[in-house]
Enzyme design. Structure first.
Site, mmCIF file in Angstrom:
data_model
loop_
_atom_site.group_PDB
_atom_site.id
_atom_site.type_symbol
_atom_site.label_atom_id
_atom_site.label_comp_id
_atom_site.label_asym_id
_atom_site.label_seq_id
_atom_site.Cartn_x
_atom_site.Cartn_y
_atom_site.Cartn_z
ATOM 1 N N TYR A 126 -27.558 -23.379 43.546
ATOM 2 C CA TYR A 126 -26.598 -24.174 42.779
ATOM 3 C C TYR A 126 -25.840 -23.321 41.761
ATOM 4 O O TYR A 126 -25.214 -23.857 40.846
ATOM 5 C CB TYR A 126 -27.302 -25.330 42.061
ATOM 6 C CG TYR A 126 -27.797 -26.443 42.979
ATOM 7 C CD1 TYR A 126 -27.472 -26.473 44.341
ATOM 8 C CD2 TYR A 126 -28.575 -27.479 42.481
ATOM 9 C CE1 TYR A 126 -27.933 -27.485 45.162
ATOM 10 C CE2 TYR A 126 -29.039 -28.503 43.297
ATOM 11 C CZ TYR A 126 -28.715 -28.498 44.644
ATOM 12 O OH TYR A 126 -29.168 -29.524 45.452
ATOM 13 N N LYS A 178 -40.362 -19.730 48.827
ATOM 14 C CA LYS A 178 -40.244 -19.392 50.245
ATOM 15 C C LYS A 178 -40.045 -17.874 50.321
ATOM 16 O O LYS A 178 -39.070 -17.369 50.895
ATOM 17 C CB LYS A 178 -39.064 -20.191 50.841
ATOM 18 C CG LYS A 178 -38.920 -20.102 52.335
ATOM 19 C CD LYS A 178 -39.843 -20.993 53.119
ATOM 20 C CE LYS A 178 -39.665 -20.690 54.606
ATOM 21 N NZ LYS A 178 -40.590 -21.387 55.488
ATOM 22 N N ASP A 199 -41.741 -25.527 52.417
ATOM 23 C CA ASP A 199 -41.637 -26.421 53.574
ATOM 24 C C ASP A 199 -42.990 -27.081 53.873
ATOM 25 O O ASP A 199 -43.082 -28.294 54.052
ATOM 26 C CB ASP A 199 -41.065 -25.698 54.809
ATOM 27 C CG ASP A 199 -41.702 -24.335 55.062
ATOM 28 O OD1 ASP A 199 -42.516 -23.877 54.226
ATOM 29 O OD2 ASP A 199 -41.390 -23.725 56.104
ATOM 30 N N ASP A 246 -34.892 -30.251 43.593
ATOM 31 C CA ASP A 246 -34.009 -31.400 43.832
ATOM 32 C C ASP A 246 -34.527 -32.198 45.028
ATOM 33 O O ASP A 246 -34.700 -33.429 44.971
ATOM 34 C CB ASP A 246 -32.588 -30.873 44.084
ATOM 35 C CG ASP A 246 -31.540 -31.951 43.937
ATOM 36 O OD1 ASP A 246 -31.882 -33.076 43.525
ATOM 37 O OD2 ASP A 246 -30.359 -31.671 44.238
ATOM 38 N N ASP A 267 -36.809 -35.999 45.235
ATOM 39 C CA ASP A 267 -36.325 -37.181 45.967
ATOM 40 C C ASP A 267 -37.354 -37.623 47.015
ATOM 41 O O ASP A 267 -37.564 -38.818 47.243
ATOM 42 C CB ASP A 267 -34.977 -36.892 46.663
ATOM 43 C CG ASP A 267 -33.779 -37.143 45.750
ATOM 44 O OD1 ASP A 267 -33.925 -36.968 44.526
ATOM 45 O OD2 ASP A 267 -32.699 -37.504 46.251
HETATM 46 MG MG MG Z 1 -30.619 -35.005 43.585
#
Ligand code: MG
Ligand code: NAI
Length: 326
Positions: free
Chosen positions: A120, A167, A199, A223, A227
């Site tokens: 990001y 990772k 993962d 992020d 979720d």
């Molecule tokens: Mg989000």
């Protein structure tokens, strides 16, 4: 002492759930001045700018900021706002609540997400026709800072386990550095920690979330995994978050503007109200924060509930019930 709180409702259900959080903050015994600012799709359409300079200043000058959600312009709003408050850590607790249907009713964990870099960082390019690239930035300083924040958070809140998500087997340079820096911090704390490939961690979180307490993550992983955890406990209507900096902070639900339900008055205000509880904790109103959490828990258990949780109540009904309990 009066604290100034910047309130930025934004778009969609941000306009519906942010007033709920303000109602709750007005109902507790704390001295707040609220100043409201615009941001998001609507203000961009009107003025050409998703985050007007006045709103940026409100957040910079306030003691803390409450942000609802933005729509398509989310990245143009929340990324600069996190920057304005100097936030490097995104705290996202995910827990299941008694009496609510959840995929995993024993979930109680907190994601500590690095908030400034990774994929990001905003470095993308079109290098050829049909070929685009993205640069993933990982620095030793930011990795150490987020790990220190995460381990301190675990210690202060009595959590027993810390997991470092990475990772590094594939992203050898970037996550190699993240992992190395975070492990060095972990070694200096008197607390158990583990490392996990992100993962495989996603699978373990779905199958055995009760084994995890605090999960320290690079930006995108935090992020996505948070979720995923929202799905385990009953949906995005339940997940609050804090963006914490050295001496300022911004509080927002994990969810976005939810255009599919916006305007109907049925958004679940719990995530936003729980974000306000995190704001209270941040400003040292620990008792008031606990009271707000208890009130939300009571309403989640006994109703009224919004449609995402199987009820038919409105956001206003739920907010009134929380305020009533307070
Ligand atoms: Mg989000
Ligand atoms: P979303 O979080 O807005 O919605 C995902 C799903 O969860 C939808 O079905 C929605 O109805 C449901 N949902 C979310 N919050 C809810 C609540 N409080 N009560 C009941 N149901 C709730 O994510 P989506 O659909 O991916 O994005 C919609 C817009 O929001 C996009 O324009 C996106 O850019 C923006 N967004 C903004 C964020 C921010 O401002 N921080 C974060 C995530 C998305």
């Amino acid at each position: 002492m009066t604290h100034e709180i910047a309130v930025i409702p934004g778009d969609g259900i941000g306009q519906e759930v942010t007033p709920a959080a303000v109602d709750v903050l007005e109902a507790v015994d704390a001295d707040f001045d609220f100043v409201e600012g615009d941001a998001g799709d609507a203000v961009k359409e009107a003025t050409g700018e998703a985050l007007p300079a006045e709103t940026r200043e409100l957040a910079a000058d306030a003691d803390a900021t409450l942000f609802g959600a933005a729509g398509e312009t989310a990245a143009d709003v929340i990324l600069p706002l996190r920057d304005v408050v100097g936030s490097f850590a995104n705290v996202r607790p995910a827990r299941s609540y008694p009496g609510l249907d959840a995929v995993q009713p024993d979930t109680d964990l907190v994601f500590i997400r690095e908030n400034t870099e990774g994929v990001y960082a905003g470095i993308e390019a079109e290098i050829d026709d049909g070929v685009r690239t993205l640069t993933r930035v990982i620095t030793e300083d930011a990795s150490r800072e987020i790990a220190e924040f995460g381990f301190r958070y675990a210690k202060r809140n009595g959590f027993e386990n810390v997991t470092i998500a990475h990772k590094a087997n594939v992203m050898r340079e970037t996550d190699g550095l993240f992992l190395e820096a975070a492990q060095a911090v972990g070694d200096s704390f008197d607390i158990d920690y583990d490392t996990a490939l992100m993962d495989a961690l996603a699978m373990h979180l779905v199958m055995r979330p009760e084994e995890y307490d605090v999960v320290i993550c690079p930006n995108l992983a935090g992020d996505m995994l948070s979720d995923l955890a929202a799905g385990l406990v009953g949906g995005l209507g339940l997940l609050p978050s804090a963006n914490v900096g050295e001496d300022n902070a911004l509080f927002e639900p994990v969810h976005g503007s939810a255009p599919d339900i916006a305007g109907q008055g049925v958004a679940n205000p719990s995530a936003m109200i729980l974000s306000a509880a995190m704001l209270l904790d941040h400003l040292d109103y620990a008792d008031e924060a606990a009271a707000v959490r208890e009130a939300v828990e009571g309403v989640l258990a006994d109703g009224p509930r919004t449609p995402d949780l199987g009820g038919d109540a409105s956001a206003d009904d739920v907010t009134a019930a929380v305020v009533d309990r307070l």
